[in-house]
Each structure stands twice: as structure tokens, then as C-alpha cells.
Design an enzyme around this catalytic site. Structure first.
Site, PDB file in Angstrom:
ATOM      1  N   ARG A  28       0.817  -1.224   0.000  1.00  0.00           N
ATOM      2  CA  ARG A  28       0.000   0.000   0.000  1.00  0.00           C
ATOM      3  C   ARG A  28       0.845   1.266   0.000  1.00  0.00           C
ATOM      4  O   ARG A  28       0.556   2.209  -0.725  1.00  0.00           O
ATOM      5  CB  ARG A  28      -0.943   0.012   1.202  1.00  0.00           C
ATOM      6  CG  ARG A  28      -1.999  -1.083   1.148  1.00  0.00           C
ATOM      7  CD  ARG A  28      -2.789  -1.147   2.431  1.00  0.00           C
ATOM      8  NE  ARG A  28      -1.870  -1.423   3.544  1.00  0.00           N
ATOM      9  CZ  ARG A  28      -2.038  -0.984   4.785  1.00  0.00           C
ATOM     10  NH1 ARG A  28      -3.076  -0.248   5.099  1.00  0.00           N
ATOM     11  NH2 ARG A  28      -1.171  -1.289   5.733  1.00  0.00           N
ATOM     12  N   ASN A  86      -5.961  -2.583   2.573  1.00  0.00           N
ATOM     13  CA  ASN A  86      -5.982  -4.029   2.760  1.00  0.00           C
ATOM     14  C   ASN A  86      -7.414  -4.463   3.004  1.00  0.00           C
ATOM     15  O   ASN A  86      -8.232  -3.699   3.538  1.00  0.00           O
ATOM     16  CB  ASN A  86      -5.144  -4.439   3.979  1.00  0.00           C
ATOM     17  CG  ASN A  86      -3.666  -4.386   3.716  1.00  0.00           C
ATOM     18  OD1 ASN A  86      -3.218  -4.378   2.583  1.00  0.00           O
ATOM     19  ND2 ASN A  86      -2.883  -4.345   4.778  1.00  0.00           N
TER      20      ASN A  86
END
Length: 91
Positions: free
Chosen positions: A18, A36
Site C-alpha cells: 500500500r 488491505n
């Protein structure tokens, strides 16, 4: 403008996916978000020109060092016109 919704599977959590994606998105000049998911996948929405979005999709298919992407489900989404790219909390 083009916007896509993407779910990436494989070893994509706990490897900096990320945060590296946020850096790649900033560099490419796209807007959107990444987070996530509880099932171990990573979900994102990316908006920009066709070229910008294609660049990020190519990166997402590889991921950062340490990740192992096994699949990416991509579908078109309606552009929102938002600005900036953020890492969101787990969904």
C-alpha cells in the site's frame, strides 16, 4: 478520465504494497485510494488518464519487492474527480 476498481491477490499484505503504491501513484499523478482487505487481498481505486492508469495497473501486477502478485481483478468505475491518493484503513 478513467477510473478503475482493482482487487489484487497473492502475497500482498505485510510487504509494503500500500505505501509503495501511494508513492507510485503520486509519481504517476493519479488519484484514488488503496487498502488491505480482511481476506488478504489489496483493494484500490485509481483515476487518471488512460496512460496514467495503465502505468499503475502495470505496477500493481508486479507489486513491490517482497510481494508475489497472483492475480488482479480490474473493472471500470465511474470517475469521481477527486484529487490525491490515500492509504485507507483495512476494510
Amino acid at each position: 478520465m478513467r477510473r478503475v476498481h482493482v482487487i489484487v491477490s497473492g502475497e500482498v499484505q505485510g510487504v509494503g504494497y500500500r505505501y509503495t503504491m501511494r508513492m507510485e501513484a503520486d509519481e504517476a499523478g493519479v488519484s484514488g485510494w488503496v487498502r488491505n482487505r480482511r481476506d488478504g487481498t489489496v483493494e484500490a481505486e485509481v483515476e487518471g488518464t488512460d496512460e496514467q492508469v495503465d502505468r499503475i495497473l502495470a505496477w500493481m501486477a508486479e507489486g513491490p519487492p517482497g510481494s508475489r502478485v497472483t492475480g488482479a481483478e480490474v473493472r471500470d468505475a465511474a470517475p469521481t474527480g477527486e484529487h490525491g491518493f490515500e492509504v485507507r484503513a483495512t476494510a
